[in-house]
Enzyme design. Structure first.
Site, PDB file in Angstrom:
ATOM      1  N   ASP A   1      -1.559  -0.848   6.165  1.00 14.26           N
ATOM      2  CA  ASP A   1      -1.745  -0.270   7.496  1.00 14.26           C
ATOM      3  C   ASP A   1      -3.184   0.141   7.795  1.00 14.26           C
ATOM      4  O   ASP A   1      -3.557   0.324   8.937  1.00 14.26           O
ATOM      5  CB  ASP A   1      -0.872   0.988   7.650  1.00 14.26           C
ATOM      6  CG  ASP A   1      -1.355   2.115   6.742  1.00 14.26           C
ATOM      7  OD1 ASP A   1      -1.725   1.825   5.588  1.00 14.26           O
ATOM      8  OD2 ASP A   1      -1.391   3.277   7.187  1.00 14.26           O
TER       9      ASP A   1
ATOM     10  N   ASP B   1       0.862  -1.176   0.000  1.00 14.26           N
ATOM     11  CA  ASP B   1       0.000   0.000   0.000  1.00 14.26           C
ATOM     12  C   ASP B   1       0.906   1.237   0.000  1.00 14.26           C
ATOM     13  O   ASP B   1       2.043   1.159   0.449  1.00 14.26           O
ATOM     14  CB  ASP B   1      -0.860  -0.084   1.276  1.00 14.26           C
ATOM     15  CG  ASP B   1      -1.425   1.240   1.713  1.00 14.26           C
ATOM     16  OD1 ASP B   1      -2.226   1.789   0.952  1.00 14.26           O
ATOM     17  OD2 ASP B   1      -1.082   1.710   2.813  1.00 14.26           O
TER      18      ASP B   1
ATOM     19  N   ASP C   1      -7.169  -1.713   3.938  1.00 16.80           N
ATOM     20  CA  ASP C   1      -6.266  -2.782   3.526  1.00 16.80           C
ATOM     21  C   ASP C   1      -6.643  -4.135   4.122  1.00 16.80           C
ATOM     22  O   ASP C   1      -6.161  -5.175   3.656  1.00 16.80           O
ATOM     23  CB  ASP C   1      -4.823  -2.448   3.943  1.00 16.80           C
ATOM     24  CG  ASP C   1      -4.320  -1.154   3.328  1.00 16.80           C
ATOM     25  OD1 ASP C   1      -4.623  -0.925   2.146  1.00 16.80           O
ATOM     26  OD2 ASP C   1      -3.638  -0.391   4.024  1.00 16.80           O
TER      27      ASP C   1
HETATM   28  P1  ADP Z   1      -5.262   5.944  -0.277  1.00 22.25           P
HETATM   29  O1  ADP Z   1      -5.146   4.529  -0.748  1.00 22.25           O
HETATM   30  O2  ADP Z   1      -4.128   6.779  -0.796  1.00 22.25           O
HETATM   31  O3  ADP Z   1      -5.465   6.056   1.206  1.00 22.25           O
HETATM   32  P2  ADP Z   1      -8.115   6.612  -0.684  1.00 22.25           P
HETATM   33  O4  ADP Z   1      -8.789   5.511  -1.420  1.00 22.25           O
HETATM   34  O5  ADP Z   1      -8.406   6.741   0.764  1.00 22.25           O
HETATM   35  O6  ADP Z   1      -6.545   6.578  -1.021  1.00 22.25           O
HETATM   36  O7  ADP Z   1      -8.516   7.987  -1.386  1.00 22.25           O
HETATM   37  C1  ADP Z   1      -8.370   8.174  -2.779  1.00 22.25           C
HETATM   38  C2  ADP Z   1      -8.561   9.610  -3.151  1.00 22.25           C
HETATM   39  O8  ADP Z   1      -9.849  10.099  -2.720  1.00 22.25           O
HETATM   40  C3  ADP Z   1      -7.565  10.560  -2.509  1.00 22.25           C
HETATM   41  O9  ADP Z   1      -6.353  10.615  -3.217  1.00 22.25           O
HETATM   42  C4  ADP Z   1      -8.338  11.890  -2.559  1.00 22.25           C
HETATM   43  O10 ADP Z   1      -8.258  12.467  -3.833  1.00 22.25           O
HETATM   44  C5  ADP Z   1      -9.767  11.447  -2.306  1.00 22.25           C
HETATM   45  N1  ADP Z   1     -10.112  11.557  -0.873  1.00 22.25           N
HETATM   46  C6  ADP Z   1     -10.262  10.551   0.024  1.00 22.25           C
HETATM   47  N2  ADP Z   1     -10.589  11.024   1.246  1.00 22.25           N
HETATM   48  C7  ADP Z   1     -10.626  12.363   1.133  1.00 22.25           C
HETATM   49  C8  ADP Z   1     -10.906  13.448   2.045  1.00 22.25           C
HETATM   50  N3  ADP Z   1     -11.198  13.272   3.332  1.00 22.25           N
HETATM   51  N4  ADP Z   1     -10.864  14.703   1.543  1.00 22.25           N
HETATM   52  C9  ADP Z   1     -10.587  14.922   0.256  1.00 22.25           C
HETATM   53  N5  ADP Z   1     -10.311  13.973  -0.635  1.00 22.25           N
HETATM   54  C10 ADP Z   1     -10.322  12.710  -0.224  1.00 22.25           C
HETATM   55 MG    MG Z   2      -2.399   3.168   3.872  1.00 19.03          MG
END
Ligand code: ADP
Ligand code: MG
Length: 287
Positions: free
Chosen positions: A232, A38, A236
């Site tokens: 983490d 991840d 995941d």
């Molecule tokens: P990661 O695997 O990097 O944790 P996520 O699946 O949680 O990614 O999120 C993917 C995308 O969704 C982020 O890159 C962002 O663009 C958007 N995103 C997720 N949560 C938020 C939030 N709280 N505020 C703004 N954008 C968010």
């Molecule tokens: Mg992570």
């Protein structure tokens, strides 16, 4: 496999901060052919910081108030940034997280959207004018989020999360051990490629929705490969559970640790090649 040598192996691993839940996991670690990591919180430190904000004061106030209800590391970065700027947080009337895309929030009759291009597209917010600006942040390895208020584009907030000091060395060692190394993330392709490059990873699976992470592991298994997943987050957990070996980052969430077969203390990535080394030494002793 003699129980004694397995016990010695897991004991030796534990001394280094590699906690196997059972001896069978040590044996299975020996068979790994691929490892999926991840991005956020695993390869990177998971402590993103705001590097750029292009909106006005009102936008910052609404943005930060909206993100206060989110537990996402991106949200924490935005809230910390606004706190430093002495922004008064407003009361939130309605909050919803849209997994993998962002958030949708209502604050005193205003409608706030923060997230990626897909979120804006789904709400018919035109952001075509800032596409090049988004790309510029992303090729730098930053995560750029779009902000819309009442259906209108209002700015970009970009955050950066640096890779762990030992990430590239750990990746190099895993490759030297003959493993195929893959990075998996919900973040966009360009940001993911930039971070992967810094870590020395050439295979990237980006823009994966939280519920799709486990499917990606299954796809690798369907090619006949024994695969480990390292992660983490709560997101995941299903992937950690389905992988041949699930490796949780000790600094991660309880849910991830529970779903995994192994936990590495302190999130030290060098402990992963070390675990593989110990498994090889143990199996060699047995044969
Ligand atoms: P990661 O695997 O990097 O944790 P996520 O699946 O949680 O990614 O999120 C993917 C995308 O969704 C982020 O890159 C962002 O663009 C958007 N995103 C997720 N949560 C938020 C939030 N709280 N505020 C703004 N954008 C968010
Ligand atoms: Mg992570």
């Amino acid at each position: 496999a003699t129980p004694t040598s397995i016990m010695v192996g897991t004991g030796k691993a534990a001394e280094s901060g590699i906690l196997f839940k059972g001896g069978e996991h040590l044996e299975r670690t020996h068979q790994l052919e691929a490892i999926v990591l991840d991005k956020t919180g695993t390869i990177t430190k998971g402590k993103p910081e705001v590097t750029n904000f292009t909106g006005d004061d009102e936008t910052l106030q609404l943005l930060a108030s909206a993100e206060k209800g989110s537990e996402h590391p991106l949200a924490e970065a935005i809230v910390a940034y606004a706190t430093e700027k002495n922004i008064d947080f407003m009361e939130v009337d309605d909050f919803s997280a849209i997994p993998g895309h962002g958030i949708e929030v209502r604050i005193s009759n205003r409608h706030i959207l923060v997230g990626n291009r897909k979120l804006m597209q789904d709400h018919q917010v035109d952001v075509s004018g800032v596409e090049q600006e988004m790309i510029d942040y992303e090729v730098d390895g930053k995560t750029a989020m779009l902000i819309a208020i009442d259906g209108e584009y209002r700015g970009i907030v970009a955050v950066a999360d640096t890779i762990k000091e030992t990430a590239s060395q750990a990746i190099q060692e895993l490759k030297a051990q003959g493993l195929e190394v893959i990075m998996l993330t919900g973040d966009n392709e360009r940001t993911a490629q930039a971070i992967a490059k810094q870590a020395g990873i050439d295979q990237v699976i980006a823009q994966v929705l939280p519920e799709e992470k486990a499917d990606k592991i299954k796809e690798i298994q369907n090619k006949g490969k024994k695969v480990a997943m390292v992660g983490d987050g709560v997101n995941d957990a299903p992937a950690l559970a389905i992988a041949d070996i699930g490796i949780a980052i000790g600094t991660g969430t309880e849910v991830a640790i529970e779903a995994a077969d192994v936990t590495i203390l302190g999130g030290e990535l060098l402990l992963i090649p070390k675990a593989i080394k110990i498994s090889h030494a143990t199996i060699k002793n047995i044969r």
